[in-house]
Design an enzyme around this catalytic site. Structure first.
Site, short mmCIF file in Angstrom:
data_model
loop_
_atom_site.label_atom_id
_atom_site.label_comp_id
_atom_site.label_asym_id
_atom_site.label_seq_id
_atom_site.Cartn_x
_atom_site.Cartn_y
_atom_site.Cartn_z
CG HIS A 62 -1.92 -1.08 1.26
ND1 HIS A 62 -3.12 -1.03 0.59
CD2 HIS A 62 -1.89 -2.30 1.88
CE1 HIS A 62 -3.80 -2.14 0.80
NE2 HIS A 62 -3.07 -2.93 1.57
CD GLU A 132 -6.33 -5.50 0.87
OE1 GLU A 132 -6.40 -6.35 1.77
OE2 GLU A 132 -5.42 -4.66 0.80
CG HIS A 202 -10.15 -7.89 3.96
ND1 HIS A 202 -9.86 -7.36 5.20
CD2 HIS A 202 -9.07 -7.65 3.18
CE1 HIS A 202 -8.65 -6.81 5.17
NE2 HIS A 202 -8.15 -6.98 3.96
CG HIS A 223 -4.01 -10.25 3.84
ND1 HIS A 223 -5.25 -10.76 4.14
CD2 HIS A 223 -4.19 -8.93 3.58
CE1 HIS A 223 -6.15 -9.80 4.05
NE2 HIS A 223 -5.53 -8.68 3.71
CG ASP A 255 4.86 -8.88 9.17
OD1 ASP A 255 4.44 -9.93 9.69
OD2 ASP A 255 4.18 -7.83 9.11
N GLY A 256 6.84 -11.66 10.68
CA GLY A 256 7.01 -11.98 12.09
C GLY A 256 5.91 -11.43 12.97
CG HIS A 258 0.43 -9.48 9.21
ND1 HIS A 258 1.37 -8.49 9.32
CD2 HIS A 258 -0.74 -8.87 8.90
CE1 HIS A 258 0.80 -7.32 9.07
NE2 HIS A 258 -0.48 -7.52 8.81
CG ASP A 281 -1.04 -5.83 4.06
OD1 ASP A 281 -1.46 -5.00 3.24
OD2 ASP A 281 -1.72 -6.23 5.02
#
Length: 394
Positions: A62, A132, A202, A223, A255-256, A258, A281
């Site tokens: 984003h 998205e 989502h 995701h 990323d550790g 999420h 993300d």
């Protein structure tokens, strides 16, 4: 123009070659080898054993450097592209957030102009758009604004998507939508007929709804594990289909923050090697100090490397795509070729650009990242030219 990279540790899709030379001609890789003879026409650079990986390709980002795709301005888009390149991301899909159609059209106009313009030195390549929303489920909205998620009506979602695609053909490459909406089957068919990858995200969909979507042609999950029901032994949930269906590609944010490392490991073991893609993300906080940042009309606070809304909801990532490679290698002890492949060759294949990007091979663009032994960026090269240099790989 020729460039000769000497004594590098080259990461290929299936192995690592130490003390390897790479010869570049006119921005394209021409050969690999050891101890190439001196060429008066080539500029020689000794990498002294530093790691070289292909430029990273982020299909879900984003923002970065204090800027966001939804800002919709040329200047902010340039700054965002510069910030991504500094982090080793050399190509990306600009990813939107749920917004009114009028605002989405403004943003798409900016992105269409940005993609059409020749990439300037020091900027990541804009490959297109990952749309998205806004066709999501409010229950799993994450950092999307409730009021910008339209009610689910028969034909309503397809009508809006048709309007966007008609205005900017061939710009949207991925559509993330909730597969529990009424237009699911029609959206999937529309995507396939317009060269768009349909991706579930989502969503409140259960296992059966996800199975039906897959049968209709769903090919990706956005995701994965985030913003959707979890796996329960009596309620399998959408991710059970995502893990078991070999045709579905998973986006994973490694990323550790999420996804727990054990869940990442499960996904890596269950999915075919070409059906996992790392994404960031990332938001406008990427490459920036911790503090407060706007995201889609909501304020987020970045603290200890985690971006959250006021209610504690994780709101995108404060890390670039390279962080996912670090997690795979340093936390999960996965091989460097595998980790790099998930962030370069796999997204390149999904987006149909593997003939020129995604791996270090003769005939492909000489776009690559020079890393330290700690997997931090030291340099970024684009088409055989040094585009970014960072002191001490910081």
């Amino acid at each position: 123009m020729k460039q000769l990279i000497r004594q590098a540790t080259i990461v290929f899709p299936d192995h690592v070659a130490a003390n390897c030379d790479m010869l570049i001609a006119d921005g394209v890789i021409s050969a690999f080898g050891a101890n190439f003879p001196a060429d008066n026409a080539a500029n020689s650079v000794n990498f002294s054993g530093d790691i070289v990986i292909p430029g990273l390709i982020d299909a879900h980002v984003h923002g970065a450097g204090g800027c966001d795709i939804m800002d919709g301005t040329a200047d902010h888009l340039v700054s965002l592209r510069q910030a991504l390149l500094r982090e080793g991301t050399t190509a990306f899909l600009g990813t939107t957030l749920s917004s009114p159609v009028a605002q989405l059209l403004v943003v798409l106009k900016s992105l269409a102009a940005g993609r059409k313009a020749a990439s300037q030195s020091g900027q990541a390549e804009l490959l297109g758009v990952h749309l998205e929303g806004p066709f999501l489920t409010a229950e799993y909205k994450g950092a999307h604004v409730d009021q910008f998620i339209p009610p689910s009506t028969e034909g309503g979602d397809v009508a809006v998507l048709t309007q966007l695609v008609k205005a900017y053909p061939d710009l949207i490459r991925i559509l993330t939508f909730a597969v529990d909406r009424l237009d699911t089957t029609e959206l999937i068919a529309f995507c396939h007929s317009h060269g768009i990858i349909p991706s579930a995200g989502h969503t409140a969909a259960d296992y059966l709804a996800m199975t039906h979507a897959a049968e209709a042609g769903l090919r990706r999950i956005t995701h994965a594990f985030n913003a959707m029901p979890g796996i329960h032994h009596r309620k399998p949930g959408p991710m059970t289909e995502g893990l078991l269906n070999a045709d579905i590609e998973l986006e994973l944010i490694a990323d550790g923050v999420h996804v727990h490392p054990a869940i990442l490991e499960m996904a890596f073991r269950l999915k075919p090697q070409d059906k996992v893609t790392l994404v960031s993300d990332g938001t406008r906080s990427v490459g920036m100090p911790e503090g407060e940042y706007e995201l889609g009309g909501l304020m987020t606070t970045v603290k200890n490397g985690i971006a959250r809304l006021a209610d504690g909801t994780i709101a995108g990532s404060a890390y670039p795509l390279l962080q996912g490679i670090r997690t795979m290698v340093q936390t999960l002890n996965r091989s460097l070729p595998e980790a790099v492949r998930f962030a370069s060759l796999n997204p390149a294949r999904s987006l149909g650009i593997a003939h020129r990007l995604g791996s270090l091979e003769p005939g492909k663009e000489a776009t690559f990242v020079r890393l330290s032994s700690k997997l931090t960026v030291k340099q970024v090269w684009v088409k055989g030219e040094l585009a970014v240099e960072r002191s001490a790989g910081k």
